[in-house]
Write a protein that holds these residues in place. Structure first.
Motif, short mmCIF file in Angstrom:
data_model
loop_
_atom_site.label_atom_id
_atom_site.label_comp_id
_atom_site.label_asym_id
_atom_site.label_seq_id
_atom_site.Cartn_x
_atom_site.Cartn_y
_atom_site.Cartn_z
N SER A 20 0.83 -1.21 0.00
CA SER A 20 0.00 0.00 0.00
C SER A 20 0.86 1.26 0.00
O SER A 20 0.57 2.23 -0.71
CB SER A 20 -0.92 -0.01 1.22
N ASP A 21 1.94 1.23 0.79
CA ASP A 21 2.83 2.39 0.88
C ASP A 21 3.53 2.65 -0.45
O ASP A 21 3.67 3.81 -0.88
CB ASP A 21 3.86 2.17 1.98
N ILE A 22 3.96 1.60 -1.13
CA ILE A 22 4.60 1.74 -2.44
C ILE A 22 3.64 2.37 -3.43
O ILE A 22 4.01 3.26 -4.21
CB ILE A 22 5.10 0.37 -2.95
N TYR A 23 2.40 1.92 -3.40
CA TYR A 23 1.39 2.47 -4.31
C TYR A 23 1.18 3.97 -4.05
O TYR A 23 1.13 4.78 -4.99
CB TYR A 23 0.08 1.72 -4.15
N ASN A 24 1.06 4.36 -2.78
CA ASN A 24 0.86 5.76 -2.43
C ASN A 24 2.07 6.62 -2.83
O ASN A 24 1.92 7.74 -3.32
CB ASN A 24 0.60 5.90 -0.93
N LEU A 25 3.27 6.07 -2.60
CA LEU A 25 4.49 6.80 -2.96
C LEU A 25 4.59 6.99 -4.48
O LEU A 25 5.03 8.04 -4.95
CB LEU A 25 5.73 6.06 -2.44
N GLU A 26 4.20 5.98 -5.24
CA GLU A 26 4.24 6.10 -6.70
C GLU A 26 3.27 7.17 -7.18
O GLU A 26 3.55 7.89 -8.15
CB GLU A 26 3.92 4.75 -7.35
N ASN A 203 -1.76 -9.97 -5.63
CA ASN A 203 -1.79 -8.62 -5.07
C ASN A 203 -0.91 -7.66 -5.86
O ASN A 203 -1.26 -6.49 -6.05
CB ASN A 203 -1.36 -8.65 -3.60
N LYS A 204 0.22 -8.17 -6.33
CA LYS A 204 1.09 -7.32 -7.15
C LYS A 204 0.38 -6.94 -8.45
O LYS A 204 0.50 -5.81 -8.94
CB LYS A 204 2.40 -8.04 -7.45
N LEU A 205 -0.34 -7.90 -9.04
CA LEU A 205 -1.09 -7.62 -10.26
C LEU A 205 -2.16 -6.55 -10.02
O LEU A 205 -2.36 -5.66 -10.86
CB LEU A 205 -1.74 -8.90 -10.79
N LYS A 206 -2.83 -6.63 -8.88
CA LYS A 206 -3.87 -5.64 -8.57
C LYS A 206 -3.27 -4.25 -8.40
O LYS A 206 -3.84 -3.25 -8.87
CB LYS A 206 -4.62 -6.05 -7.30
N VAL A 207 -2.11 -4.18 -7.72
CA VAL A 207 -1.44 -2.88 -7.53
C VAL A 207 -1.02 -2.31 -8.88
O VAL A 207 -1.21 -1.12 -9.16
CB VAL A 207 -0.22 -3.04 -6.60
N HIS A 209 -2.29 -3.02 -11.81
CA HIS A 209 -3.50 -2.69 -12.56
C HIS A 209 -4.03 -1.32 -12.13
O HIS A 209 -4.40 -0.48 -12.97
CB HIS A 209 -4.57 -3.76 -12.32
N LEU A 210 -4.04 -1.08 -10.82
CA LEU A 210 -4.53 0.19 -10.30
C LEU A 210 -3.59 1.33 -10.70
O LEU A 210 -4.04 2.42 -11.08
CB LEU A 210 -4.64 0.12 -8.77
N ARG A 211 -2.28 1.07 -10.65
CA ARG A 211 -1.30 2.10 -11.03
C ARG A 211 -1.45 2.48 -12.50
O ARG A 211 -1.48 3.66 -12.85
CB ARG A 211 0.12 1.59 -10.77
N LEU A 212 -1.56 1.47 -13.36
CA LEU A 212 -1.70 1.75 -14.79
C LEU A 212 -3.03 2.45 -15.10
O LEU A 212 -3.09 3.33 -15.95
CB LEU A 212 -1.61 0.45 -15.59
N SER A 213 -4.08 2.04 -14.39
CA SER A 213 -5.39 2.67 -14.61
C SER A 213 -5.35 4.15 -14.24
O SER A 213 -5.87 5.01 -14.97
CB SER A 213 -6.47 1.95 -13.80
N ASN A 214 -4.72 4.45 -13.09
CA ASN A 214 -4.61 5.85 -12.68
C ASN A 214 -3.74 6.64 -13.65
O ASN A 214 -4.04 7.79 -14.00
CB ASN A 214 -4.02 5.94 -11.27
N ARG A 215 -2.64 6.01 -14.07
CA ARG A 215 -1.74 6.67 -15.03
C ARG A 215 -2.47 6.95 -16.35
O ARG A 215 -2.33 8.03 -16.93
CB ARG A 215 -0.52 5.78 -15.29
#
Length: 357
Positions: A20-26, A203-207, A209-215
């Motif tokens: 979760s922290d990695i996702y927020n930092l990205e 879980n890595k795939l979900k993170v 997926h969410l990162r790419l979707s936001n991008r």
């Protein structure tokens, strides 16, 4: 299936927190990169305005002062004539004062020296170099934290599986010897699914997926704005060109009409023609600057790329094409990730059915 131990649960919690922290930092990294682009765009606008003001100021001073070259008179008379020349000299002097003030503010905003930053703060101007330095330092720190968190994530994941393998072995031995009976893990993290490499990958795939979707959403919003800006730039160039043609046509009409008016009106008409020449010159200069600065937004030619590089212009036509290509690539990756996530969900559902059957 056995119940996870407290130590395993702590590791799982830490793994979840790190992901979760990695996702927020990205996400923060993306915001910092966007802010960096904003600073470059602001510096570009300052630079463009700087050249425009300098050229217009020089043009006005030369135009309004040219008639003084051959005048030999008292300096007070010279100044009086200069300021009284149809108001042109007074206007040029006022613009010169504005230019000086603008230059002071420009160098305070763009200079990299500490004294300039302190001066900028005193006069209420934001120093772009200081702002960029703070942003770059924050960006560097965020990337370092992401790197550290990824390392910690790998270490904790490895530690979890080593501990799990050890506890599984003990559990199997105790089951085989009859010391304990099989139990079920109702831990919230496991959700009735045994935590395995597949669970971590899921879980890595979900993170991702969410990162790419936001991008992709950010890029689509930027592209929408860039397309609107491209249309505005084209209209701006067209309207300025039309304005120049109208001025030129007006001057030609005035020159032609000077042959058909009363002789006593000719001096007045000449003044009008000079004024129109002055205005047309300013319009031509502004149009030239406008065309040069707008070119990278409507073209990806070599000249446009050269101008963008020298003026520090971003979100150009080339950037637009690159972003649209990245959106298409992201869409393909998101679809692939969605399919993989669906496969994992089907697999976990099947495992749950087998465990409770």
């Amino acid at each position: 299936m056995r119940v996870a131990t407290e130590e395993e649960d702590r590791l799982l919690q830490k793994i979840s927190f790190l992901e979760s922290d990695i996702y927020n930092l990205e996400n923060e990294v993306m915001l910092c990169e966007s802010e960096a682009k904003g600073v470059r765009e602001q510096r570009r606008r300052y630079t463009v305005k700087f050249f425009t003001v300098i050229v217009v100021c020089a043009f006005l001073i030369i135009l309004s002062s040219g008639y003084l070259i051959n005048i030999k008179a008292d300096w007070r008379l010279t100044v009086a004539i200069y300021l009284g020349s149809g108001g042109l000299g007074f206007f040029a002097l006022g613009f010169l004062i504005y230019t000086i003030i603008f230059l002071v503010r420009y160098f305070a905003a763009t200079s990299k020296s500490a004294s300039a930053a302190a001066f900028a703060e005193k006069i209420g101007v934001e120093n772009l170099d200081e702002k960029e330095t703070v942003n770059l330092a924050k960006l560097s720190n965020l990337k370092k934290n992401i790197k550290d968190n990824r390392t910690s994530l790998d270490e904790n994941t490895k530690a979890y599986f080593e501990l799990k393998e050890k506890n599984d072995k003990i559990f199997d031995e105790e089951i085989a010897s009859g010391k304990r009976k099989p139990d079920f893990n109702f831990d919230a993290y496991n959700n009735y699914i045994e935590v395995t490499n597949e669970w971590i990958d899921f879980n890595k795939l979900k993170v991702e997926h969410l990162r790419l979707s936001n991008r992709k959403k950010v890029l689509e919003k930027e592209v929408e704005g860039m397309i609107l800006n491209e249309d505005k730039c084209k209209k701006s160039i067209i309207w300025f060109s039309i304005l120049i043609l109208l001025h030129v046509a007006t001057i030609i009409a005035l020159i032609i009409s000077s042959n058909f008016i009363e002789p006593e009106l000719v001096p007045i008409l000449n003044i009008v023609i000079v004024i129109f020449f002055m205005i047309t010159g300013i319009v031509v200069i502004i149009n030239l600057v406008n065309f040069i600065t707008k070119l990278p937004y409507i073209s990806d030619s070599t000249l446009a790329l050269f101008v963008a590089d020298k003026l520090g212009i971003d979100q150009t036509k080339k950037d637009l094409k690159d972003m649209m290509a990245e959106i298409d690539t992201s869409a393909v990756k998101i679809n692939d990730l969605s399919e993989k996530i669906k496969e994992y969900k089907d697999m976990f559902a099947k495992q749950r059915d087998e465990n409770f059957s």
